[in-house]
Design a protein around this motif. Sequence first.
Motif, mmCIF file in Angstrom:
data_model
loop_
_atom_site.group_PDB
_atom_site.id
_atom_site.type_symbol
_atom_site.label_atom_id
_atom_site.label_comp_id
_atom_site.label_asym_id
_atom_site.label_seq_id
_atom_site.Cartn_x
_atom_site.Cartn_y
_atom_site.Cartn_z
ATOM 1 N N TRP A 291 45.954 38.657 41.029
ATOM 2 C CA TRP A 291 44.937 38.209 41.264
ATOM 3 C C TRP A 291 43.820 39.279 41.430
ATOM 4 O O TRP A 291 44.428 40.782 41.495
ATOM 5 C CB TRP A 291 44.673 37.471 42.358
ATOM 6 C CG TRP A 291 44.873 38.204 43.725
ATOM 7 C CD1 TRP A 291 43.860 38.554 44.588
ATOM 8 C CD2 TRP A 291 46.064 38.667 44.236
ATOM 9 N NE1 TRP A 291 44.412 39.388 45.665
ATOM 10 C CE2 TRP A 291 45.689 39.051 45.586
ATOM 11 C CE3 TRP A 291 47.396 38.321 44.012
ATOM 12 C CZ2 TRP A 291 46.622 39.706 46.457
ATOM 13 C CZ3 TRP A 291 48.443 38.831 44.717
ATOM 14 C CH2 TRP A 291 48.005 39.494 46.134
ATOM 15 N N GLY A 293 39.204 41.019 41.665
ATOM 16 C CA GLY A 293 38.075 40.984 41.641
ATOM 17 C C GLY A 293 37.080 41.892 41.884
ATOM 18 O O GLY A 293 37.623 43.085 42.128
ATOM 19 N N TYR A 314 32.633 38.260 41.102
ATOM 20 C CA TYR A 314 33.556 37.674 40.228
ATOM 21 C C TYR A 314 35.101 37.725 40.923
ATOM 22 O O TYR A 314 35.592 38.969 41.222
ATOM 23 C CB TYR A 314 33.691 38.407 38.808
ATOM 24 C CG TYR A 314 34.716 37.789 38.000
ATOM 25 C CD1 TYR A 314 34.636 36.228 37.527
ATOM 26 C CD2 TYR A 314 35.878 38.314 37.562
ATOM 27 C CE1 TYR A 314 35.453 35.840 36.686
ATOM 28 C CE2 TYR A 314 36.823 37.926 36.892
ATOM 29 C CZ TYR A 314 36.625 36.487 36.397
ATOM 30 O OH TYR A 314 37.565 36.083 35.558
ATOM 31 N N ASP A 316 39.271 36.339 40.119
ATOM 32 C CA ASP A 316 40.171 35.731 39.432
ATOM 33 C C ASP A 316 41.485 35.696 39.841
ATOM 34 O O ASP A 316 42.109 36.623 40.391
ATOM 35 C CB ASP A 316 40.132 36.815 38.048
ATOM 36 C CG ASP A 316 41.066 36.179 37.029
ATOM 37 O OD1 ASP A 316 41.339 34.869 36.986
ATOM 38 O OD2 ASP A 316 41.527 37.076 36.178
ATOM 39 N N ASN A 317 41.806 34.384 40.052
ATOM 40 C CA ASN A 317 42.931 33.782 40.459
ATOM 41 C C ASN A 317 43.574 32.816 39.390
ATOM 42 O O ASN A 317 44.394 31.849 39.752
ATOM 43 C CB ASN A 317 42.928 33.157 41.736
ATOM 44 C CG ASN A 317 44.282 32.751 42.473
ATOM 45 O OD1 ASN A 317 45.253 33.643 42.335
ATOM 46 N ND2 ASN A 317 44.456 31.582 42.879
ATOM 47 N N THR A 318 43.354 33.137 38.405
ATOM 48 C CA THR A 318 43.986 32.422 36.925
ATOM 49 C C THR A 318 45.438 32.249 36.833
ATOM 50 O O THR A 318 46.097 31.161 36.503
ATOM 51 C CB THR A 318 43.501 32.546 35.674
ATOM 52 O OG1 THR A 318 43.635 33.999 35.201
ATOM 53 C CG2 THR A 318 41.945 32.356 35.460
ATOM 54 N N SER A 333 38.949 30.612 38.516
ATOM 55 C CA SER A 333 38.358 31.787 38.682
ATOM 56 C C SER A 333 36.738 31.387 39.024
ATOM 57 O O SER A 333 36.113 30.231 38.735
ATOM 58 C CB SER A 333 38.095 32.915 37.269
ATOM 59 O OG SER A 333 37.649 32.222 36.135
#
Length: 398
Positions: A291, A293, A314, A316-318, A333
Motif C-alpha cells: 500500500w 500514498g 492519494y 492506494d490500498n488496491t 483507492s
Amino acid sequence: MKKKILLASCMLVAFLSKAQDSTSVVTAVEEADKGKFTFSGYIDSYYSGNLNSPKSRSNLGAAGTARVFDQRSGQISLGLVQTRIGYSTNKSDVVIDLAFGPNADLGNYGNVIGPLGEGSTALSIKQAYFNWKASEKFTLTAGQFGTHIGYEVIDAPVNFNYSLSNLFNNGPFYHVGVKGTYAFSDKASLMLGVVNGVDNMNDNNRSKGLIGQLFLAPASGWSVYLNGIVSNEANDDENGNKVAGAYSVFDLATTYQVTEKFFVGLNAAIGSQKKDFQGFEPLKTTGSSSWGGVALYSNYAITSNFALGARYEYFDNTDGARGLRNFNEMGTSVNAFTLTGNISAADGHLLIKPEFRLDSYAKVKATGAENVQQFEDKNGEFTKSSQATVGLAFIYKF
C-alpha cells in the motif's frame, strides 16, 4: 603601618568577594541541576456534518476506516483531552503524556486490554519515556513514544488540518522500545532503535522491530525526514509457533517555509505486509501485499490571526493489505481534498478550525453494484462512492 593594614583589608575584601562569586556560581549550577517541571495540554471538540446525510450518522463508510477520529456526523463530539507533564535537567528529561476521551481510545487502541483486563489505566498512556543526554551529540530514549513515521500527529493543535489523512490512519501511531539519536550537526542527525512492533503495549510475538530516521536540513526553512520500520507483526500460529511474517513502511516527510507567510509540505509512504498483521489478514494469501500514498500540504497566513490551508492526498490500498476496503471487502483507492481555516483567538490559546473535506473512492463497477459503494445515503443504502463533510473544531491549548 596604616598602608599595610589598608592593603591587607583590600586583599581580604577581594578574597571574600571572589569566594562569594564562586558560591553564587556553585549555587546557580546546583539550582540548574535540580531540573524544571512543565505542564501543558489541550482539549478539543468538533461538529461534523455529512452532505450524504447517512442514516447511521457515520463518516466511516463501508470499510469502517474512512476516518481516523472525526467519525460521527450530525452531532457535537468531544475529541481528546491531553495532559503532558515534563521534567528536565541538563542531562536528562522525562515525558508523561496522558490522553483521555474518544480520540484517545482510537489512537491508543493497542492498550485497550491491559494486564488486568478491560479498563486498564494503560489506555490513558499516550507517551511515557525518558531521554538521557549522554553527550552533546547523543541522546538515548526509552519507553512508549509516538511514531517517527509520517507527517501528521495525534495532537490536534499541531496539525493544520483537523481531520487526519489516510496515510496517518494506516501508518503506526506509537512504539514501545529504545532508540538512540546522534546529531552530526544542527543540519543532520540519525536515529536508530529497537521496538516491540507497532501500536501495541504488549508484543504479539517474540520478534522485534527496527526503526530509523535520517534528518537533514539542506537549506534555511527546509527540513527532510527519511523514516523507516521493519518488523514481523504476524501472530504465532495455533500451536504457538512463530510465523515468518514481514511488515515494513518507508516514509518521506518534508516541509519548507517558502516565505514568512507561505508554507508547503509533502508526505509520501510505501508499505508492505506478508502474512497477517497482528491477526488482520491481507487479501493476498501468498507473497506480499503493498500500500502507499502521497499527500501535499500548503497553508498561507492571511493575517496574524487567520490562515488558510489545503491538503490533497492519494492513497492506494488496491492490494487490500490495510483496513481501507470497499463494500465487497476488496482493496480500494481514494483521492481526498481538504480545505481548512485556522483562526487564533484568546492570545493564541484557542484555535477555531472550519473545514471542508471531499473523499472520492474508486467506484465499484459490476452488474448490480448500485448498492455496494463506499458510503451510505439517507436511506441506509451504500449508493455513494464519495462523501463531502463540513465541520468546525474548537481546540484550547495551555
